[in-house]
Design a protein around this motif. Structure first.
Motif, PDB file in Angstrom:
ATOM      1  N   VAL A 289       8.330  -1.558  -3.393  1.00  0.00           N
ATOM      2  CA  VAL A 289       6.862  -1.635  -3.346  1.00  0.00           C
ATOM      3  C   VAL A 289       6.420  -1.692  -1.886  1.00  0.00           C
ATOM      4  CG1 VAL A 289       4.820  -2.944  -4.014  1.00  0.00           C
ATOM      5  CG2 VAL A 289       6.771  -2.823  -5.559  1.00  0.00           C
ATOM      6  N   LEU A 290       5.643  -0.704  -1.468  1.00  0.00           N
ATOM      7  CA  LEU A 290       5.212  -0.635  -0.067  1.00  0.00           C
ATOM      8  C   LEU A 290       3.890  -1.348   0.144  1.00  0.00           C
ATOM      9  CD1 LEU A 290       5.927   3.146   0.464  1.00  0.00           C
ATOM     10  CD2 LEU A 290       7.331   1.240   1.202  1.00  0.00           C
ATOM     11  N   GLU A 291       3.061  -1.277  -0.874  1.00  0.00           N
ATOM     12  CA  GLU A 291       1.714  -1.800  -0.718  1.00  0.00           C
ATOM     13  C   GLU A 291       1.103  -1.987  -2.099  1.00  0.00           C
ATOM     14  OE1 GLU A 291      -0.822   1.004   1.277  1.00  0.00           O
ATOM     15  OE2 GLU A 291      -1.940  -0.558   2.316  1.00  0.00           O
ATOM     16  N   THR A 292       0.193  -2.933  -2.216  1.00  0.00           N
ATOM     17  CA  THR A 292      -0.575  -3.030  -3.463  1.00  0.00           C
ATOM     18  C   THR A 292      -2.039  -2.812  -3.114  1.00  0.00           C
ATOM     19  OG1 THR A 292      -0.605  -5.433  -3.160  1.00  0.00           O
ATOM     20  CG2 THR A 292       1.011  -4.562  -4.692  1.00  0.00           C
TER      21      THR A 292
ATOM     22  N   ARG B  92      -0.294  -2.354 -11.942  1.00  0.00           N
ATOM     23  CA  ARG B  92       0.363  -3.670 -11.983  1.00  0.00           C
ATOM     24  C   ARG B  92      -0.189  -4.490 -13.138  1.00  0.00           C
ATOM     25  NH1 ARG B  92      -1.301  -6.793  -7.662  1.00  0.00           N
ATOM     26  NH2 ARG B  92       0.579  -8.044  -7.758  1.00  0.00           N
TER      27      ARG B  92
ATOM     28  N   ALA C 138      -3.726  -1.142   8.865  1.00  0.00           N
ATOM     29  CA  ALA C 138      -3.063  -2.206   8.109  1.00  0.00           C
ATOM     30  C   ALA C 138      -1.547  -2.014   8.159  1.00  0.00           C
ATOM     31  CB  ALA C 138      -3.558  -2.212   6.670  1.00  0.00           C
TER      32      ALA C 138
ATOM     33  N   VAL D  50      -0.110  -3.202  11.426  1.00  0.00           N
ATOM     34  CA  VAL D  50      -0.024  -4.668  11.518  1.00  0.00           C
ATOM     35  C   VAL D  50       1.148  -5.158  10.669  1.00  0.00           C
ATOM     36  CG1 VAL D  50      -1.225  -6.832  11.031  1.00  0.00           C
ATOM     37  CG2 VAL D  50      -2.473  -4.926  12.030  1.00  0.00           C
ATOM     38  N   GLN D  51       1.296  -4.536   9.501  1.00  0.00           N
ATOM     39  CA  GLN D  51       2.399  -4.899   8.603  1.00  0.00           C
ATOM     40  C   GLN D  51       3.748  -4.681   9.301  1.00  0.00           C
ATOM     41  OE1 GLN D  51       1.314  -2.927   4.951  1.00  0.00           O
ATOM     42  NE2 GLN D  51       3.125  -3.706   3.927  1.00  0.00           N
ATOM     43  N   LEU D  52       3.831  -3.588  10.054  1.00  0.00           N
ATOM     44  CA  LEU D  52       5.081  -3.247  10.741  1.00  0.00           C
ATOM     45  C   LEU D  52       5.380  -4.156  11.926  1.00  0.00           C
ATOM     46  CD1 LEU D  52       5.070   0.636  10.933  1.00  0.00           C
ATOM     47  CD2 LEU D  52       6.775  -0.816   9.833  1.00  0.00           C
ATOM     48  N   MET D  53       4.339  -4.806  12.445  1.00  0.00           N
ATOM     49  CA  MET D  53       4.538  -5.666  13.620  1.00  0.00           C
ATOM     50  C   MET D  53       5.439  -6.856  13.300  1.00  0.00           C
ATOM     51  SD  MET D  53       0.708  -5.778  15.123  1.00  0.00           S
ATOM     52  CE  MET D  53       0.900  -6.925  16.434  1.00  0.00           C
ATOM     53  N   ASP D  54       5.563  -7.172  12.032  1.00  0.00           N
ATOM     54  CA  ASP D  54       6.376  -8.310  11.617  1.00  0.00           C
ATOM     55  C   ASP D  54       5.909  -9.587  12.320  1.00  0.00           C
ATOM     56  OD1 ASP D  54       8.241  -9.596  10.156  1.00  0.00           O
ATOM     57  OD2 ASP D  54       9.968  -8.990  11.355  1.00  0.00           O
TER      58      ASP D  54
ATOM     59  N   ASP E 142       4.362  -8.939   3.700  1.00  0.00           N
ATOM     60  CA  ASP E 142       4.456  -7.684   4.444  1.00  0.00           C
ATOM     61  C   ASP E 142       5.494  -6.771   3.814  1.00  0.00           C
ATOM     62  OD1 ASP E 142       2.544  -8.165   6.332  1.00  0.00           O
ATOM     63  OD2 ASP E 142       3.919  -8.888   7.874  1.00  0.00           O
ATOM     64  N   ARG E 143       6.571  -7.386   3.326  1.00  0.00           N
ATOM     65  CA  ARG E 143       7.665  -6.617   2.744  1.00  0.00           C
ATOM     66  C   ARG E 143       8.087  -7.210   1.418  1.00  0.00           C
ATOM     67  NH1 ARG E 143      10.217  -5.537   8.408  1.00  0.00           N
ATOM     68  NH2 ARG E 143       8.092  -5.009   8.868  1.00  0.00           N
ATOM     69  N   ALA E 144       8.062  -6.385   0.383  1.00  0.00           N
ATOM     70  CA  ALA E 144       8.467  -6.884  -0.927  1.00  0.00           C
ATOM     71  C   ALA E 144       9.978  -6.807  -1.060  1.00  0.00           C
ATOM     72  CB  ALA E 144       7.824  -6.037  -2.010  1.00  0.00           C
TER      73      ALA E 144
ATOM     74  N   HIS F 241       1.208  -9.321  -4.412  1.00  0.00           N
ATOM     75  CA  HIS F 241       0.627  -8.320  -3.516  1.00  0.00           C
ATOM     76  C   HIS F 241       1.585  -7.974  -2.382  1.00  0.00           C
ATOM     77  CE1 HIS F 241      -3.497  -8.409  -5.049  1.00  0.00           C
ATOM     78  NE2 HIS F 241      -3.324  -9.699  -5.234  1.00  0.00           N
ATOM     79  N   VAL F 242       1.437  -6.746  -1.885  1.00  0.00           N
ATOM     80  CA  VAL F 242       2.165  -6.312  -0.700  1.00  0.00           C
ATOM     81  C   VAL F 242       1.126  -5.704   0.243  1.00  0.00           C
ATOM     82  CG1 VAL F 242       4.018  -4.874   0.213  1.00  0.00           C
ATOM     83  CG2 VAL F 242       4.176  -5.763  -2.115  1.00  0.00           C
ATOM     84  N   GLY F 243       1.110  -6.196   1.484  1.00  0.00           N
ATOM     85  CA  GLY F 243       0.148  -5.679   2.449  1.00  0.00           C
ATOM     86  C   GLY F 243      -0.350  -6.795   3.332  1.00  0.00           C
ATOM     87  N   VAL F 244      -1.303  -6.467   4.177  1.00  0.00           N
ATOM     88  CA  VAL F 244      -1.778  -7.466   5.138  1.00  0.00           C
ATOM     89  C   VAL F 244      -2.778  -8.424   4.484  1.00  0.00           C
ATOM     90  CG1 VAL F 244      -1.359  -6.094   7.199  1.00  0.00           C
ATOM     91  CG2 VAL F 244      -3.482  -5.792   5.967  1.00  0.00           C
TER      92      VAL F 244
END
Ligand SMILES: Cc1cc2nc3c(=O)[nH]c(=O)nc-3n(C[C@H](O)[C@H](O)[C@H](O)COP(=O)(O)OP(=O)(O)OC[C@H]3O[C@@H](n4cnc5c(N)ncnc54)[C@H](O)[C@@H]3O)c2cc1C
Lengths: 164, 267
Positions: free
Chosen positions: A72-75, A100, A141, A144-148, B166-168, B175-178
């Protein structure tokens, strides 16, 4: 699957400020759909023939890796668009989009939408800008997600590297 | 101010490298949500750490520490029965009284949930003081969720708890995301909401923008600036942030005061 009336479209953020005449041109491209939890709205690799505007419920964008559980990459929830890859060739769906929970969406036939946008370049330009806004927000987004941010807080310490 | 020597009663390993220290504090350790203590690991040094327990709890004081360097590492290595020095509580906490009768919106990123936990405990105990209470909590992955059991308790106590990662990992249903993606119209009344933010500065900057976009007034957004400090009492100037000293004027600041400073590249 039911047809969508112009006033319904007018209430949506995506169509804010769009004239009634233009909405008339777009309304025939839209269908209201319900998807049960677990069902796919879009399937990775398929031709990008549909664009969904989520009205209620939420979906997950999943990357399918053979032999492994989907990642799952994003919801995404109400107000979001899924299926933006239809705009550019080769117009293939990049990820599985799965409900979902029970989801209601407006599904747009992208061929129909494209014809309406090409017939009226003003409308085409307006929609391109609106789609672009969605894509840019999602790109920001994703960055930002990749910035960890939470994994390595010390990397984001503003005082770091200043002789402390 | 001379440190009090307190004994560790319990160490709860929240995740790899993050430990909640439950310290024995005879009587009642009074503090305001959002305040911090200076914790002194003997032989290693002293660092500011937020107080994360329930303000009404007697006999103990709680801190959650992530091991990032020498002192914090020494703190996470403490074991029950061992001692450490504690000075505090210090600083200006969250202006919770301003949320009275209105909605309360909390946005936490990673370990930023620690200084907001006392707010959640208080909101849970005095639920009728507030309108809607919403917690938006973003973290790295499902394994790095803090206070897992309490998240469910808060949800059960009429607090809307929204979590994203951020990572599932396989099996994650959330939820997954910011964290800003969680903030949607209709969750709270922007006209009456008081928003409290804590997390990495980047996360707080984006969250403040999103809340403003949703209609929350700049004056109703507060954030905890966890810039590093030494003395804790406004003497050394180590935590200077523009004209402000985080240890005394903060760590909680109204967005209005820090927004211009957050945009400056070198402070
Ligand atoms: C008001 C306040 C409240 C805090 N609350 C907590 C808390 O509840 N739990 C917790 O674990 N930590 C908290 N911190 C941060 C904590 O004080 C630092 O992690 C600690 O001082 C690091 O000291 P060290 O000797 O272990 O590492 P150092 O050797 O001093 O630093 C190790 C690395 O961490 C980075 N670093 C140091 N301080 C910070 C910081 N403030 N933010 C981001 N990166 C930093 C440094 O740049 C360096 O890269 C808080 C800080 C402040 C100012």
């Amino acid at each position: 699957m039911t047809q969508v009336a112009t006033p319904e479209l007018a209430e949506l953020e995506l169509f804010r400020g769009v004239t009634a005449e233009r909405l008339e041109a777009v309304a025939p491209c839209a269908r209201r759909e319900r998807h049960e939890a677990g069902r796919l709205l879009l399937r990775q690799g398929d031709e990008a023939a549909s664009l969904h505007l989520l009205c209620s419920g939420s979906v997950s964008l999943e990357l399918v890796v053979p032999g492994r559980a989907p990642l799952v990459l994003e919801t995404l929830g109400p107000g979001e668009l899924v299926g933006a890859s239809w705009l550019l060739p080769p117009a293939r769906v990049h990820f599985d989009v799965r409900a979902r929970e029970a989801v209601e969406s407006l599904r747009f036939d992208t061929g129909c939408l494209q014809r309406a946008m090409e017939a009226d370049p003003g409308l085409g330009y307006l929609f391109c800008r609106r789609f672009m806004a969605v894509v840019v927000r999602r790109l920001q987004a994703a960055r930002v997600q990749l910035m960890d941010l939470y994994g390595h807080p010390e990397l984001f310490d503003p005082q770091r590297g200043r002789g402390r | 101010m001379v440190p009090r020597v307190l004994r560790v009663r319990e160490c709860i390993e929240e995740m790899e490298g993050v430990v909640t220290l439950v310290l024995e504090a005879p009587g009642h350790f009074a503090f305001e949500p959002g305040q911090f203590n200076m914790l002194y690991a003997f032989g290693a040094g002293e660092v500011p750490i937020s107080i994360t327990g329930d303000p009404t709890e007697s006999g103990v004081v709680r801190h959650t520490v992530r091991s990032v360097g020498q002192v914090s590492h020494a703190l996470t290595r403490l074991r029950p029965g061992m001692e450490l020095g504690v000075r505090g509580p210090f600083g200006r906490g969250w202006p919770l009284e301003r949320a009275e009768g209105g909605d309360l919106v909390l946005a936490a990123g990673g370990l930023g949930l620690a200084p907001l936990r006392p707010v959640l405990r208080q909101a849970m105990a005095q639920r009728s003081r507030f309108g809607r209470v919403v917690l938006y909590y973003g973290t790295r992955s499902p394994e790095t969720l803090l206070y897992r059991e309490e998240l469910a308790q808060w949800q059960g106590a009429d607090i809307e708890v929204q979590v994203t990662v951020d990572r599932a990992t396989p099996g994650w249903q959330g939820h997954v995301g910011v964290v800003t993606d969680l903030m949607q119209p209709g969750h709270f009344d922007p006209g009456s909401a008081l928003a409290l933010l804590c997390g990495p500065e980047v996360m707080m900057r984006f969250s403040a923008l999103r809340l403003q976009e949703l209609g929350v007034a700049t004056g109703c957004i507060h954030l905890s600036m966890e810039r590093n400090m030494h003395c804790g009492v406004g003497l050394c100037g180590h935590c200077q942030f523009g004209p402000k000293l985080v240890c005394q004027d903060g760590p909680v600041f109204p967005l209005e005061e820090v927004e211009p400073l957050m945009k400056i590249r070198e402070l």
